[in-house]
Design a protein around this motif. Structure first.
Motif, mmCIF file in Angstrom:
data_model
loop_
_atom_site.group_PDB
_atom_site.id
_atom_site.type_symbol
_atom_site.label_atom_id
_atom_site.label_comp_id
_atom_site.label_asym_id
_atom_site.label_seq_id
_atom_site.Cartn_x
_atom_site.Cartn_y
_atom_site.Cartn_z
ATOM 1 N N ASP A 165 0.874 -1.162 0.000
ATOM 2 C CA ASP A 165 0.000 0.000 0.000
ATOM 3 C C ASP A 165 0.917 1.219 0.000
ATOM 4 O O ASP A 165 2.105 1.109 -0.315
ATOM 5 C CB ASP A 165 -0.995 -0.020 1.161
ATOM 6 C CG ASP A 165 -0.331 0.027 2.528
ATOM 7 O OD1 ASP A 165 0.877 0.364 2.605
ATOM 8 O OD2 ASP A 165 -1.010 -0.250 3.528
ATOM 9 N N SER A 166 0.412 2.387 0.346
ATOM 10 C CA SER A 166 1.221 3.596 0.199
ATOM 11 C C SER A 166 2.400 3.659 1.152
ATOM 12 O O SER A 166 3.394 4.328 0.880
ATOM 13 C CB SER A 166 0.346 4.837 0.391
ATOM 14 O OG SER A 166 -0.239 4.833 1.681
ATOM 15 N N THR A 167 2.337 2.936 2.285
ATOM 16 C CA THR A 167 3.397 3.045 3.297
ATOM 17 C C THR A 167 4.022 1.714 3.692
ATOM 18 O O THR A 167 4.978 1.694 4.462
ATOM 19 C CB THR A 167 2.842 3.700 4.574
ATOM 20 O OG1 THR A 167 1.764 2.896 5.098
ATOM 21 C CG2 THR A 167 2.325 5.102 4.287
ATOM 22 N N LYS A 168 3.500 0.604 3.184
ATOM 23 C CA LYS A 168 3.979 -0.705 3.630
ATOM 24 C C LYS A 168 4.142 -1.674 2.456
ATOM 25 O O LYS A 168 3.458 -1.550 1.437
ATOM 26 C CB LYS A 168 3.001 -1.320 4.648
ATOM 27 C CG LYS A 168 2.763 -0.488 5.895
ATOM 28 C CD LYS A 168 1.886 -1.208 6.902
ATOM 29 C CE LYS A 168 0.448 -1.364 6.438
ATOM 30 N NZ LYS A 168 -0.258 -0.096 6.276
ATOM 31 N N ALA B 197 7.963 -1.380 6.696
ATOM 32 C CA ALA B 197 7.596 0.030 6.539
ATOM 33 C C ALA B 197 8.397 0.576 5.368
ATOM 34 O O ALA B 197 9.573 0.258 5.189
ATOM 35 C CB ALA B 197 7.903 0.802 7.809
ATOM 36 N N SER C 61 9.994 3.661 3.174
ATOM 37 C CA SER C 61 10.452 5.046 3.095
ATOM 38 C C SER C 61 10.754 5.345 1.645
ATOM 39 O O SER C 61 11.242 4.481 0.917
ATOM 40 C CB SER C 61 11.718 5.262 3.931
ATOM 41 O OG SER C 61 11.483 4.993 5.290
ATOM 42 N N SER D 15 14.671 9.547 1.109
ATOM 43 C CA SER D 15 14.860 9.670 2.548
ATOM 44 C C SER D 15 16.236 9.166 2.962
ATOM 45 O O SER D 15 16.829 8.297 2.321
ATOM 46 C CB SER D 15 13.771 8.865 3.266
ATOM 47 O OG SER D 15 14.038 8.798 4.636
ATOM 48 N N ASP E 186 -4.982 -0.784 7.973
ATOM 49 C CA ASP E 186 -3.729 -0.465 8.664
ATOM 50 C C ASP E 186 -3.337 -1.493 9.713
ATOM 51 O O ASP E 186 -2.156 -1.623 10.045
ATOM 52 C CB ASP E 186 -3.837 0.911 9.337
ATOM 53 C CG ASP E 186 -3.770 2.035 8.328
ATOM 54 O OD1 ASP E 186 -3.305 1.785 7.198
ATOM 55 O OD2 ASP E 186 -4.190 3.164 8.663
ATOM 56 N N ASN F 269 2.980 1.621 -6.823
ATOM 57 C CA ASN F 269 2.573 2.482 -5.723
ATOM 58 C C ASN F 269 2.189 3.829 -6.324
ATOM 59 O O ASN F 269 3.046 4.647 -6.665
ATOM 60 C CB ASN F 269 3.738 2.637 -4.726
ATOM 61 C CG ASN F 269 3.354 3.453 -3.508
ATOM 62 O OD1 ASN F 269 2.596 4.410 -3.596
ATOM 63 N ND2 ASN F 269 3.902 3.077 -2.358
ATOM 64 N N ASN G 283 3.370 7.187 -4.142
ATOM 65 C CA ASN G 283 4.765 7.606 -4.260
ATOM 66 C C ASN G 283 5.325 7.453 -5.667
ATOM 67 O O ASN G 283 6.460 7.810 -5.939
ATOM 68 C CB ASN G 283 5.639 6.803 -3.282
ATOM 69 C CG ASN G 283 5.311 7.124 -1.850
ATOM 70 O OD1 ASN G 283 5.045 8.271 -1.522
ATOM 71 N ND2 ASN G 283 5.293 6.121 -0.990
#
Length: 734
Positions: free
Chosen positions: A34-37, A56, A58, A62, A91, A256, A259
């Motif tokens: 998903d957008s973060t994982k 997670a 990044s 970053s 989540d 994704n 991002n």
């Protein structure tokens, strides 16, 4: 395979997942995100256990690790140990299926499944989740749909898959997108009716499929060599383009959209990430279009863009008609890497073989580039192959990575991405490149670094603390200065040892009226104007529209951009504002819109209305330099006057002092007014230029001067500044 060399795109990040770096026969079976994982699942052949790992995510810009594992679970059930699949529900919950066992886990509380059920229809072979529903593809031609409480909703039987089974599944809207064991990819409706089969000509074994709603694209990855990705239009199912990736044995492809990264996972636990902005370049767009445009199409495009009839005839009779057609459009500024919208309009209106889908896709993907992406792409153009090899040594790039860099389609970009991955440069600091590039005398490349560093610095300042006019002036000066300093004075070299300002020699100007046939050679040198006289000559002080006319290669762009650069550097203290604008970027925009696009970065609080107000103010003189009338597309669909015509007739921006540059055959179409003709290079200008180029070699200066003076046809060529520059820098080849 397509009749073109398939590009291999360079990743922004590549990693081996933690459990695959140690001992044991681990195999990856699924990857989702998903957008973060990111979630992966698989099994171990030796211990007969299966696993789920969650990471997670990044963004690659970053400074923290790209992925960090925060949840891991192993399943030790000898009767159910492979294959295992996983998806995110929300989540806090994941759903996993292995064989015929379906379970939901809350990853924030405990490892006890909140729901569990058995598949009574067969064993799972792939899984995806969409808006409260779980879709499980079986080892057959069936898809079972559950809700998040694992209540079965329905079974979908897919037509045409008898004797086959699913390897991957994606759901978008009311359609299922599947790949199957026999290496095919198909689109179905929710009743299992086949809507379209995606043909992957030239590639073997389609194994994974995903959809990007952001871009309106379908991506099909092909498992075996050549390992590549085929991209289709979501709306019309047409194949658009293909590219190769550096991995083999592709297992999963996912996009994704938040991002804007493409993730590819392999059986061996390698996770590779690509920027979607890099998968379809301007060069690839032209290659794909050239394969699809017929002679008739090229003729129609030529007429649409009002190319000269003799040029259209030359194009359509050429064996390379499509490439020559696109080259002509690019030379006239109708298409360029930052904007192909005008071509999209033409392809749509002329209904040319769905080719508008290519240009639309190119613009969608390009719009997602970051400033860092654009910097890396722009800097790579300044890195010759020989220097890239040396830079690999400078930064101690490993032999394996160096071989990858050298063998890539774009060694410069591949090198930059490699040292980014090594942590040598990052979006916040690229200064370590400056010293070696200075040593190699690549001054335009160094200027590119300065430009980017200034952008980083400006991001840290509070633009809202300045008034709009001061902020606008700062944007003009920063952009023009960096643009000019990254422009090479030797046109065929992307970077060299001289700055444009170092070698600038101003041809003298002859003041006359537009329409005059007087030649600059007929006027005594003493009567000619210096280029800065444009701002001070008494005869021009009352004029608000001035034409700067010259033959191709006479130095119109160099002279007009030098004017703006001098102002940026504070040499024209009495001039409040100078705006330089290359007309080839204006296309179907207004002048105000083009100024905003060219000078105002995203996030700067200056609107088109602000710019228009400043340009129309009668409180300060604003000089607007419009460069390259011949590169401007002045044709309007309704036959009304073009934007430039309205500006030159003072219908628009009447308070601005407008200087427009044009070739002789284009200048005659402009309204009557004062005209400055660019003179030819005389002996004084030639000698000054030669002395600048060979500043440390007096003997060489004299040899070059003597050669020019003693060979009549060479002397004639040297009257044209561009030809003279070409001669001087290639004198050893004569």
């Amino acid at each position: 395979m397509d009749n073109m060399i398939q590009p291999t795109i360079t990743p922004v990040h590549r990693t081996q997942l933690p459990r695959f770096t140690g001992e044991g026969d681990w195999q990856l079976r699924d990857m989702t995100l998903d957008s973060t994982k990111v979630a992966v699942s698989g099994h171990n052949e030796d211990t007969r256990t299966s696993f789920i790992d969650l990471f997670a995510l990044s963004i690659p810009d970053s400074s923290s690790p790209f992925i960090t594992r925060f949840y891991s679970k192993e399943f030790k059930n000898p009767s159910r140990w492979r294959p295992r699949y996983v998806s995110f529900l929300d989540d806090s919950r994941i759903v996993t299926v292995c064989g015929d066992q379906l379970e939901v886990f809350n990853i924030k509380t405990d490892d006890i499944p909140t729901y569990s059920d058995l598949l009574r229809d067969g064993e799972a072979n792939c899984m995806t989740v969409r808006e409260g529903e779980i879709f499980i593809g079986l080892s057959s031609n069936e898809v079972i749909v559950f809700d998040f409480s694992l209540n079965k909703i329905k079974t979908i039987t897919l037509e045409g898959l008898v004797g086959d089974y699913l390897t991957d599944i994606t759901v978008y809207g009311d359609n299922l997108f599947i790949s199957a064991y026999k290496g095919i990819a198909i689109r179905y409706n929710m009743e299992g009716v086949m809507l379209h089969e995606y043909i992957t000509t030239g590639y073997s074994y389609a194994f994974s499929i995903t959809v990007s709603s952001e871009f309106g694209l379908v991506f099909v990855s092909c498992r075996y060599l050549p390992a590549g990705v085929v991209v289709y239009s979501l709306s019309e199912n047409h194949k658009l383009f293909t590219f190769l990736v550096i991995d083999e044995w592709l297992l999963r492809i996912r996009i994704n959209d938040v991002n804007r990264f493409m993730f590819i996972a392999t059986d061996e636990g390698t996770l590779t990430v690509y920027s979607t902005a890099s998968i379809f370049t301007f060069s690839q767009l032209k290659e794909e279009l050239s394969l699809k445009l017929t002679q008739t199409d090229c003729g129609n495009l030529g007429h649409y863009f009002s190319l000269p009839p003799d040029q259209v005839q030359t194009i359509i009779t050429s064996p390379l008609h499509s490439k020559n057609c696109l080259l002509a459009l690019e030379e006239r500024g109708y298409i360029h890497p930052s904007n192909v919208n005008r071509l999209t309009d033409a392809l749509t209106e002329l209904k040319i073989n769905h080719t508008h889908l290519l240009t639309e896709t190119y613009m969608k993907l390009r719009d997602q580039e970051t400033e860092y992406d654009r910097f890396l792409a722009g800097l790579s153009a300044h890195l010759p192959f020989s220097i890239t090899e040396k830079l690999c040594e400078n930064f101690e790039v490993t032999d394996e990575n160096k071989n990858t860099v050298i063998s890539s389609q774009n060694p410069g970009l591949s090198f930059l991405l490699t040292i980014d991955e090594m942590g040598i440069i990052n979006p916040s600091d690229v200064s370590k490149l400056e010293t070696p590039l200075e040593e190699y005398r690549l001054l335009q490349a160094v200027a590119k670094i300065h430009e980017y560093q200034s952008l980083i610095l400006s991001d840290k300042t509070k633009a809202q603390d300045e008034d709009k006019e001061s902020l606008f002036l700062k944007c003009l000066q920063q952009k023009m200065k960096s643009w000019f300093e990254t422009m090479t004075p030797v046109p065929w070299m992307k970077s060299c040892q001289w700055k444009s300002n170092d070698l600038f020699i101003a041809s003298r100007l002859v003041l006359t009226n537009s329409g005059s046939k007087i030649s600059s050679r007929e006027v005594d040198r003493k009567c000619k104007l210096h280029y800065l006289d444009i701002f001070t000559d008494e005869r021009l002080k009352a004029e608000t529209r001035i034409i700067l006319e010259g033959q191709p290669g006479s130095g119109k762009t160099m002279l007009s951009s030098q004017l703006a650069y001098d102002w940026c550097c504070g040499k024209l203290m009495d001039i409040p504002m100078v705006i330089y604008l290359p007309l080839k970027i204006v296309d179907d925009m207004t002048i105000i819109q083009a100024i905003k696009m060219f000078y105002i970065r995203e996030g700067i609080p200056i609107t088109e209305e602000d710019i228009e107000s400043m340009l129309n103010s009668d409180k300060k003189k604003v000089y607007l330099i419009l460069d390259g009338l011949e590169e401007y597309n002045g044709v309007t669909k309704d036959g009304s006057p073009s934007e430039v015509t309205r500006v030159m007739t003072k219908e628009k921006l009447s308070n601005c002092i407008v200087i427009i540059t044009a070739r002789t055959d284009y200048a005659k179409h402009l309204p009557q007014g004062p005209m400055l003709k660019i003179g030819s290079f005389g002996e004084d200008e030639r000698n000054e230029y030669i002395e600048k180029v060979f500043s440390d070699d007096q003997k060489r200066q004299e040899e070059v001067k003597e050669l020019i003076d003693n060979v009549p046809f060479i002397l004639d060529l040297c009257n044209v500044p561009l030809l003279f520059v070409l001669l001087v820098h290639n004198i050893d080849r004569l």
